[in-house]
Design an enzyme around this catalytic site. Sequence first.
Site, PDB file in Angstrom:
ATOM      1  CE1 TYR A 198      -1.577   3.841   9.301  1.00  6.05           C
ATOM      2  CE2 TYR A 198      -0.477   2.804   7.447  1.00  6.05           C
ATOM      3  CZ  TYR A 198      -1.527   2.856   8.337  1.00  6.05           C
ATOM      4  OH  TYR A 198      -2.523   1.910   8.278  1.00  6.05           O
ATOM      5  CG  HIS A 202      -2.118  -0.889   1.051  1.00  8.62           C
ATOM      6  ND1 HIS A 202      -3.312  -0.689   1.701  1.00  8.62           N
ATOM      7  CD2 HIS A 202      -2.305  -1.979   0.265  1.00  8.62           C
ATOM      8  CE1 HIS A 202      -4.173  -1.637   1.327  1.00  8.62           C
ATOM      9  NE2 HIS A 202      -3.580  -2.431   0.476  1.00  8.62           N
ATOM     10  CE  LYS A 244       3.462   3.250  13.393  1.00  8.46           C
ATOM     11  NZ  LYS A 244       3.455   2.687  12.050  1.00  8.46           N
ATOM     12  N   PRO A 288      -5.047   0.360  18.314  1.00  9.98           N
ATOM     13  CG  PRO A 288      -6.768  -1.065  17.675  1.00  9.98           C
ATOM     14  CD  PRO A 288      -6.247  -0.305  18.838  1.00  9.98           C
ATOM     15  CE1 TYR A 309      -6.401   3.838  10.686  1.00 11.95           C
ATOM     16  CE2 TYR A 309      -5.530   4.046   8.466  1.00 11.95           C
ATOM     17  CZ  TYR A 309      -5.493   3.471   9.714  1.00 11.95           C
ATOM     18  OH  TYR A 309      -4.536   2.533  10.003  1.00 11.95           O
TER      19      TYR A 309
END
Length: 389
Positions: A384, A72, A296, A292, A200
């Site tokens: 990220y 991704h 991580k 979550p 998200y």
Amino acid sequence: MRTQVAIIGGGPAGLLLSQLLHKAGVASVVLERRSREYVLSRIRAGVLETGLVNLMHEAGIAERMDREGFIHDGTLIANGNDQFRIDFKELTGSHVMVYGQTEVTRDLYEARDAAGATVMHECSGVKPHDLTTDAPYVTFFHEGAVHRLDCDFIAGCDGFHGPCRQEIPLSVRREFEKVYPFGWLGVLSETPPVDNELIYSNSERGFALCSMRNANLSRYYIQCQLSDTPDDWTDDAFWDELRRRIPEEAADRLVTGPSIEKSIAPLRSFVCEPMQWGRMFLCGDAAHIVPPTGAKGLNTAASDVNYLWRALVAWYNDGERGGIDTYSETALARIWKAERFSWWMTTLLHRLPEQSEFDIRMQDADIAYLQHSTAAQTAMAENYVGLPY
Ligand SMILES: Cc1cc2nc3c(=O)[nH]c(=O)nc-3n(C[C@H](O)[C@H](O)[C@H](O)COP(=O)(O)OP(=O)(O)OC[C@H]3O[C@@H](n4cnc5c(N)ncnc54)[C@H](O)[C@@H]3O)c2cc1C
């Protein structure tokens, strides 16, 4: 029994450590409380940082991930119907890999089997002893008998509820904790993901995450009350609520189906300092927990394994003890940054029960800043994809 490194806990941290040590010629024994089937049935993380991907290559277990995992290069952030993309590749030159924790664990078990490793399941009463001496050992029950495992070092990879952390005396142990007033209801379904990247979403009804495991396996989450149970949510109720929390164009594309797993996880930030005591070293959830939201949990377990594995190999191969002595300090420096990022993502995207109008405006401003500032997007992206080890 005797080994060089006794590893308590056969989750991803313990198995990865064991496999990496094996590759470097260091022997270990893994003691796991549950059956292998139980460990493999736990549906958990699914987004791997480059650091973990590289470790899997180093451990010789990356073949299936390279074949079946999904790279991704970015992710989508939504605020109501407003949606934008963070381009990891353009901002950092890096990416993440979508590949389920269950698959990582399965690959590790297969590699450990192929190497003839000792991984003992259904061990109970596991207890480390004499940690501040040069001759620590572990006692445990297995198949009706009491066993003693002598070793040079003990790795506590036994998760949040395991016994190892409790061995650090209260006079030196400090624990830092934040419990969030909501949970995540997660559903796994054999349906194509709504998008080829994660979404998200912050909505006035609460947070939602559209994630995936493969082209026909979707993982969706919605923020829920801590008092909810999975039985409170029929599949239809879950899908209806998810649709209301993601942008309309995504909701229109959502393919629904029966859930094949449904569970609720509470959200918590937690760090234990120090992460070592004498000859025992904590790795992963045994020492720290993150909510979550920033993906991580598994990745921080992997970064601990990276530092500990290198320190132990330097000890055995070169008699070098610098990495052993500074393990806690080195691991914690990275952990606290992952804790900050996970806390920030959680605070940015969830609705809190006592949130004021001012707090909501602050969230809106933070998301708008992220949407329009390359600097803010770069900071988000580099965290990220994973800070360097
Ligand atoms: C329900 C849930 C959902 C999650 N979802 C996500 C997610 O979506 N994204 C994300 O990034 N992270 C997620 N996480 C976090 C992530 O899965 C963990 O960070 C990761 O599993 C840590 O690996 P670990 O090996 O340190 O611990 P664990 O996976 O917990 O493994 C520890 C092992 O130790 C064993 N053990 C415990 N006690 C003993 C004992 N007394 N003796 C012997 N063995 C023992 C346990 O059975 C277990 O197998 C989730 C965690 C949970 C609990």
